[in-house]
Design an enzyme around this catalytic site. Structure first.
Site, PDB file in Angstrom:
ATOM      1  N   ASP A  85     -10.832   1.980  -3.219  1.00  0.00           N
ATOM      2  CA  ASP A  85     -11.219   1.705  -1.837  1.00  0.00           C
ATOM      3  C   ASP A  85     -12.726   1.644  -1.661  1.00  0.00           C
ATOM      4  O   ASP A  85     -13.212   1.225  -0.611  1.00  0.00           O
ATOM      5  CB  ASP A  85     -10.655   2.782  -0.897  1.00  0.00           C
ATOM      6  CG  ASP A  85      -9.224   2.498  -0.476  1.00  0.00           C
ATOM      7  OD1 ASP A  85      -8.733   1.389  -0.759  1.00  0.00           O
ATOM      8  OD2 ASP A  85      -8.593   3.382   0.141  1.00  0.00           O
ATOM      9  N   ASP A 114       0.823  -1.203   0.000  1.00  0.00           N
ATOM     10  CA  ASP A 114       0.000   0.000   0.000  1.00  0.00           C
ATOM     11  C   ASP A 114       0.862   1.261   0.000  1.00  0.00           C
ATOM     12  O   ASP A 114       2.057   1.229   0.331  1.00  0.00           O
ATOM     13  CB  ASP A 114      -0.916  -0.006   1.227  1.00  0.00           C
ATOM     14  CG  ASP A 114      -2.250   0.683   0.972  1.00  0.00           C
ATOM     15  OD1 ASP A 114      -2.345   1.465   0.008  1.00  0.00           O
ATOM     16  OD2 ASP A 114      -3.189   0.451   1.755  1.00  0.00           O
TER      17      ASP A 114
END
Length: 710
Positions: free
Chosen positions: A516, A451
């Protein structure tokens, strides 16, 4: 002039590319539908002859592969250089043309006065009709050469091309398409976020008036680069037009000493005269054949369970085991432990950089949960955010100078974290060792979710120079080094969702996290936008919570599952909250996905033109013997009944059995066409020309049809 031919040609299965070398520098003469051998390069050059126009130069400056100020070009130069002499008006001369492969051509040009060498390398993939190209700049002179901009090769466009589709967005709403006219002047998109960004995906479509998913001429362009970028489409006053893409370099970021070289990121392009879906299929085939490894192509994409939206930072070994016990019977094949497993990480305020297990939470380390997960038949994956550090961490307290910044400029607050300076050798060594040690201690970890959750706002490195270029290359090298040390390890590129999705990072990783937002309605548009360049097999797509944590929208389990099953499918929720109905439906959806998974990830995509009421697409195998079509109602029809679903891409002369395979039970207040057609036989011609009358249903309804040729 070098001893070269006047024209050079590359052909693929369906495309022809012709380069014109009649002038000082090479240019693209033709890129489009494959030409017969009877059509010669000379014919095209003659047909393209332009006359002197009033109040203008006698002969127009060329749109060469790198248009230059030194050639008198008044559009955007493809090369912007500065030294203490006259590099600003570089004027190279074509010296050599090489063809190391039948599919590749290289043009070497040199400015002997200024000591500057320019190499343009172009490859046309025969099977996919995708052209990849880059520019290599070398400083042969004694003076340092400052590079402000060095674009990948520039593409002139036919005058029939007058529309642009760009891809914009924000966090949790990536890959939104924006259509504009190509009007006089420049359409420019620039990204300075230090990563690919949510805002400006480095890709453009350009097309003729009226082009759609199944018809019309169109081109796609994508810059395969995970740092800053600049995209331009320009219509010049005399009617010529072109597309240009390159890395956006910050002031003073790149200086070449004598003998040093800079290579631009690759630009990827393809042409279709059969609409956008055919164009996307070119890119999909290219990605699968050229960016993914053989192991990636051969391994079925495991169904994921990711813990993030299920428990966030509330980690507990017994809870995790309970989650694993709930998801394994659903058919989940990989369990990914997200953020919160490492030292001091109880929220997003602390811990980043300290990549050791938090023994307060995991007193026996990760082994108990890993063994439990493996015992249930699932692989184990782990979340990292290696490029970041929290000020509240042992790493930052020991090495506050290891972060990117700008002297006398206060760091901007962004998720309580700073960006590590990957241009420092000691930082790379620290990160490699930290990740390597975890993987050695726990060899059952087969997957990393990598990430990156903030922008690079102050990109200065340890020497005070802007560092996005070197930072990006260092990232690629670090990922490659970790994967080389741990064969079989898969890595996902995530950046707060889809902020690092591009061919550059995909060449080093195995999967991209598309967004997301797990809201199924949002995901339909996001995945649709992403599908213009990326195949479904690399697009992470998860079934989120009943009430989306980002939008608050309540979407049925049937639709959430239907949207996810057409990507790299996964689950991201607390499965303990599922009702009996939801649990059964999700299990059935995963079973259906796995039944068709190889087909979904290998078949050709056919997007249907949208009526703004539903988002529909089909997947068809190469022999047109099997198809899956998804109808996704997102808005209620303004009429009493919705439109027909007109299938595309089928064999018109063949007969197909048409079956509704999702949802398991479709409840209606009155019988509709579904009961009349389910399991019946129809010609491809009837399905495409006449279409299927869709039933009256609530918005947020997904129907999936399977078609099998008889």
């Amino acid at each position: 002039m070098a001893d070269t031919k006047l024209f050079y040609r590359l052909d693929s299965a369906n495309c022809t590319v012709i380069f014109d070398c009649q002038r000082k520098t090479p240019s693209l003469l033709y890129f489009g539908k494959k030409l017969s051998e009877q059509t010669t390069e000379t014919m095209l050059a003659q047909l393209a002859t332009r006359q002197e126009v009033k109040c203008a130069v006698v002969e127009e400056a060329p749109i060469s592969l790198s248009p230059l100020l030194g050639e008198g070009f008044t559009g955007a130069p493809g090369l912007e250089l500065i030294n203490d002499s006259i590099a600003w008006s570089v004027g190279p001369q074509l010296k050599e043309v090489r063809q190391p492969l039948n599919s590749t051509i290289e043009f070497l040009s040199v400015d002997t006065l200024r000591g500057i060498e320019l190499l343009h390398s172009i490859t046309l993939d025969n099977d996919t009709d995708v052209l990849s190209a880059h520019t290599v700049l070398t400083n042969l002179g004694d003076l340092p050469l400052n590079v402000n901009f060095c674009a990948a090769p520039t593409f002139p466009l036919p005058d029939s091309i007058n529309k642009i589709v760009s891809f914009e967005g924000r966090w949790a709403n990536e890959f939104q398409r924006q259509s504009v006219d190509l009007t006089l002047g420049s359409f420019v998109r620039e990204n300075r976020k230090g990563k690919t960004s949510h805002d400006v995906f480095p890709g453009l479509l350009v097309h003729s008036e009226g082009a759609g998913e199944q018809h019309g001429e169109c081109y796609g362009f994508h810059l395969g680069w995970s740092g800053n970028n600049k995209l331009r489409a320009e219509l010049l006053p005399e009617g010529r037009r072109y597309v240009q893409m390159g890395e956006l370099l910050l002031p003073g970021e790149l200086t070449l000493s004598k003998g040093e070289t800079y290579q631009s990121p690759n630009i990827y392009s393809s042409f279709s005269n059969k609409g956008f879906s055919a164009l996307s299929r070119n890119f999909h085939r290219f990605v699968k054949a050229n960016l993914l490894t053989q192991a990636q192509r051969e391994k079925a994409r495991p169904v994921h369970y990711n813990t993030w939206e299920g428990i966030y930072f509330t980690h507990d070994v017994d809870t995790l085991k309970e989650l694993a016990d709930k998801v394994a019977p659903l058919g989940v094949e990989r369990f990914v432990l997200d953020d919160g497993w490492f030292k001091g990480r109880h929220d997003d305020n602390a811990g980043l950089g300290d990549w050791t297990v938090d023994y307060d939470v995991y007193p026996d380390g990760l082994l108990p949960i890993i063994e439990h997960v493996n015992g249930l038949g699932m692989e184990f994956g782990l979340w990292f955010e290696p490029e970041m550090v929290n000020p509240d961490s042992d790493l930052y307290r020991a090495h506050p100078d290891w972060v990117l910044g700008s002297e006398n400029n206060e760091q901007l607050s962004f998720r309580n974290q700073f960006v590590l300076d990957l241009t420092r050798t000691e930082v790379i060594e620290y990160l490699y060792t930290a990740i390597h040690d975890i993987l050695v201690e726990y060899p059952a970890i087969k997957y990393i979710k990598w990430d990156m959750n903030r922008d690079i706002n102050h990109a200065g490195n340890f020497s005070g120079k802007p560092a996005v270029h070197q930072q990006t290359l260092a990232l690629y090298r670090l990922i490659d080094r970790i994967k080389a040390a741990h064969p079989g390890l898969e890595i996902e590129s995530c950046s707060s969702g889809g902020a690092r999705v591009d061919y550059g990072v995909l060449a080093h990783t195995d999967r991209v996290w598309t967004s997301d937002s797990n809201d199924a309605l949002d995901r339909l548009e996001i995945q649709r936008g992403c599908s213009f360049f990326f195949p479904s097999s690399v697009m992470g797509a998860h079934v989120g919570p009943r009430d989306c944590h980002i939008t608050g929208r309540n979407v049925s389990i049937e639709m959430r599952a239907a949207v996810s099953m057409f990507g790299h499918m996964g689950i991201e929720m607390d499965p303990r909250e599922l009702t009996d109905h939801e649990y059964s439906a999700l299990k059935a959806a995963i079973s259906l996905h796995k039944e068709h998974r190889d087909f979904i990830h290998a078949a050709d995509l056919y997007r249907l033109d949208s009526d703004d009421l539903s988002i529909n697409f089909g997947l068809i195998d190469e022999r047109k013997s099997k198809a899956l079509f998804a109808y996704n109602s997102v808005r209620e029809t303004p009429r009493t009944a919705p439109n027909k679903l007109r299938f595309v891409g089928l064999d018109a002369d063949a007969q197909y059995t048409l079956s509704l395979v999702w949802p398991v039970k479709f409840e209606e207040y009155r019988p509709s066409s579904i009961a009349a057609v389910n399991g019946q036989k129809f010609t491809g011609e009837a399905l495409m020309q006449f279409g299927l009358q869709m039933p009256i249903s609530f918005p947020q309804t997904s129907l999936v049809f399977e078609l099998n040729k008889i």
